[in-house]
Design a protein around this motif. Structure first.
Motif, PDB file in Angstrom:
ATOM      1  N   GLU A 128      -8.554  -1.579 -12.994  1.00  0.00           N
ATOM      2  CA  GLU A 128      -7.178  -2.041 -13.104  1.00  0.00           C
ATOM      3  C   GLU A 128      -6.239  -1.085 -12.371  1.00  0.00           C
ATOM      4  OE1 GLU A 128      -4.462  -2.911 -16.890  1.00  0.00           O
ATOM      5  OE2 GLU A 128      -6.464  -3.781 -17.042  1.00  0.00           O
ATOM      6  N   VAL A 129      -6.495   0.211 -12.495  1.00  0.00           N
ATOM      7  CA  VAL A 129      -5.682   1.215 -11.818  1.00  0.00           C
ATOM      8  C   VAL A 129      -5.805   1.079 -10.313  1.00  0.00           C
ATOM      9  CG1 VAL A 129      -5.418   3.683 -11.411  1.00  0.00           C
ATOM     10  CG2 VAL A 129      -5.751   2.838 -13.733  1.00  0.00           C
ATOM     11  N   ARG A 130      -7.035   0.821  -9.834  1.00  0.00           N
ATOM     12  CA  ARG A 130      -7.237   0.649  -8.393  1.00  0.00           C
ATOM     13  C   ARG A 130      -6.436  -0.532  -7.881  1.00  0.00           C
ATOM     14  NH1 ARG A 130     -12.681   2.134  -9.526  1.00  0.00           N
ATOM     15  NH2 ARG A 130     -13.311  -0.062  -9.634  1.00  0.00           N
ATOM     16  N   ILE A 131      -6.417  -1.625  -8.658  1.00  0.00           N
ATOM     17  CA  ILE A 131      -5.660  -2.809  -8.262  1.00  0.00           C
ATOM     18  C   ILE A 131      -4.175  -2.485  -8.209  1.00  0.00           C
ATOM     19  CG2 ILE A 131      -4.977  -5.130  -8.980  1.00  0.00           C
ATOM     20  CD1 ILE A 131      -7.814  -5.456 -10.118  1.00  0.00           C
ATOM     21  N   ASP A 132      -3.686  -1.746  -9.236  1.00  0.00           N
ATOM     22  CA  ASP A 132      -2.273  -1.373  -9.267  1.00  0.00           C
ATOM     23  C   ASP A 132      -1.913  -0.499  -8.084  1.00  0.00           C
ATOM     24  OD1 ASP A 132      -2.093  -1.105 -12.886  1.00  0.00           O
ATOM     25  OD2 ASP A 132      -1.689  -2.791 -11.566  1.00  0.00           O
ATOM     26  N   ASN A 133      -2.776   0.456  -7.753  1.00  0.00           N
ATOM     27  CA  ASN A 133      -2.517   1.343  -6.616  1.00  0.00           C
ATOM     28  C   ASN A 133      -2.482   0.577  -5.303  1.00  0.00           C
ATOM     29  OD1 ASN A 133      -2.348   3.574  -8.253  1.00  0.00           O
ATOM     30  ND2 ASN A 133      -4.478   4.177  -7.979  1.00  0.00           N
ATOM     31  N   ARG A 134      -3.392  -0.388  -5.161  1.00  0.00           N
ATOM     32  CA  ARG A 134      -3.432  -1.181  -3.939  1.00  0.00           C
ATOM     33  C   ARG A 134      -2.171  -2.028  -3.818  1.00  0.00           C
ATOM     34  NH1 ARG A 134      -8.418  -5.198  -3.004  1.00  0.00           N
ATOM     35  NH2 ARG A 134      -7.382  -6.235  -4.726  1.00  0.00           N
ATOM     36  N   THR A 135      -1.765  -2.658  -4.933  1.00  0.00           N
ATOM     37  CA  THR A 135      -0.548  -3.468  -4.916  1.00  0.00           C
ATOM     38  C   THR A 135       0.664  -2.605  -4.593  1.00  0.00           C
ATOM     39  OG1 THR A 135      -1.486  -4.976  -6.566  1.00  0.00           O
ATOM     40  CG2 THR A 135       0.905  -5.026  -6.287  1.00  0.00           C
ATOM     41  N   TYR A 136       0.685  -1.415  -5.141  1.00  0.00           N
ATOM     42  CA  TYR A 136       1.790  -0.497  -4.873  1.00  0.00           C
ATOM     43  C   TYR A 136       1.838  -0.140  -3.386  1.00  0.00           C
ATOM     44  CZ  TYR A 136       4.750   3.663  -5.187  1.00  0.00           C
ATOM     45  OH  TYR A 136       5.747   4.581  -5.009  1.00  0.00           O
TER      46      TYR A 136
END
Length: 276
Positions: A128-136
Motif C-alpha cells: 500500500e505504501v509503494r502504491i502511495d509513493n508511486r501516486t505521489y
C-alpha cells in the motif's frame, strides 16, 4: 485534563521530530477567506500553536477536511492527527493576499504516527505504501510538466469551438506522460463523456481494416468533468511506455456527453517513439 496533556505531548513530540528531520511546508491564511486542508484520513485532532490562527474541523463527526483562518501576527505551527494516527505538521503564516485556497495533503506528507507500528502491520501495508509513493510521484511530476512550456510539436484539432492539443509527450522511468490541453471557445459548457487513448493498427490483406486497442491510463491528473465556456484546462495522462511501428498510430478521442462536439486526433508513431 489528561486529554489536554496527551494532545500537548503529541504536539511537542511531533513538532520536535519534524523540526529535526523534515523541513516543514508553509501554509498561508488570512481573516477574509477559508483555507481548506483535505487529508487522506478523517481528522481526529487539530491544534495551532498561537491563538491568532484558528483551525476548525468537525469534532462530532470525523471528516477529511478542516478550515484554517489567521489574523495578522507572528508565524506559528499547525499539528493535525488523523483517525489512523498519522501526524501532519506545518508552519502557518498570515498573508493578506492568498494565491492558494485548497491543499490536498498526500499520506506521504505525514511526519510519523502517534503509535508504534507492529512489524506484521508494516509487512501488510508495504504494498500500500509503494502504491502511495508511486501516486505521489505521478502527482508531483504531472504538476511539474504542467508548469513547463516545453512542446513536442504542433498537434491540434478543433470542432465547433472545442480545441484539443497534445502539448507534450514525456518519457520518465517506465511511463509516458501525455500533456493535453482542451479549450472551450464556444458559447456552451462542455460536459466530458470520455477522453480515451487507443492504438490503431492497419490490418494487411485484400480487405484493409482498422483495429483499435484501448490503452488504460495508470494515472489521470486534473481530468475535468466539465469545461465551462471560455475555459481552458490542461491535464496529464500517464501510461505504461509503448512504441509503435509504421503501420500503427495512437488515437486520442474526446467525446461530449449528450452532445456531438466530438474530436478524434491521430498521433503519428514519430511522436510516440521520440518523446521528450
Amino acid at each position: 485534563m489528561r486529554v489536554i496533556i496527551s494532545i500537548l505531548t503529541i504536539f511537542i513530540f511531533a513538532f520536535a521530530k519534524a523540526q529535526t528531520t523534515i523541513k516543514l511546508d508553509t501554509i498561508y491564511a488570512n481573516d477574509t477567506k477559508n483555507v481548506a486542508l483535505f487529508f487522506p484520513e478523517p481528522i481526529r485532532q487539530g491544534i495551532t500553536g498561537s491563538d491568532n490562527f484558528v483551525f476548525t474541523y468537525n469534532r462530532e463527526k470525523e471528516q477529511y477536511f478542516g478550515l484554517l483562518q489567521a489574523k495578522p501576527g507572528k508565524e506559528s505551527n499547525l499539528l493535525v492527527v488523523n483517525r489512523n494516527g498519522s501526524i501532519f505538521s506545518y508552519i502557518v503564516r498570515y498573508k493578506k493576499q492568498l494565491s492558494k485556497l485548497n491543499y490536498f495533503i498526500p499520506i506521504s506528507s505525514s511526519i510519523g504516527n502517534e503509535k508504534p507500528i507492529a512489524t506484521d502491520s508494516i509487512l501488510a501495508e508495504s504494498s500500500e505504501v509503494r502504491i502511495d509513493n508511486r501516486t505521489y510521484h505521478y502527482q508531483k511530476f504531472c504538476s511539474y510538466l504542467l508548469n513547463r512550456k516545453q512542446r513536442i510539436g504542433r498537434i491540434k484539432k478543433r470542432n465547433e469551438g472545442i480545441v484539443v492539443s497534445v502539448e507534450n509527450i514525456v518519457f520518465d522511468k517506465k511511463e509516458l506522460y501525455f500533456v493535453i490541453q482542451i479549450e472551450n471557445n464556444s458559447t456552451l459548457d462542455y460536459d466530458l463523456n470520455f477522453l480515451n487513448l487507443s492504438i490503431e493498427t492497419r490490418q494487411k490483406g485484400k480487405r484493409k481494416s482498422l483495429q483499435r486497442l484501448y490503452q488504460e491510463p495508470i494515472y489521470k491528473h486534473n481530468l475535468p468533468s466539465k469545461i465551462v465556456e471560455g475555459e481552458t484546462v490542461r491535464l496529464v495522462y500517464v501510461l505504461p511506455k509503448f512504441s509503435l511501428s509504421n503501420d500503427r498510430r495512437a488515437i486520442l478521442e474526446l467525446n461530449e456527453k449528450d452532445g456531438e462536439r466530438n474530436i478524434e486526433m491521430k498521433l503519428s508513431h514519430r511522436y510516440i517513439n521520440n518523446p521528450n
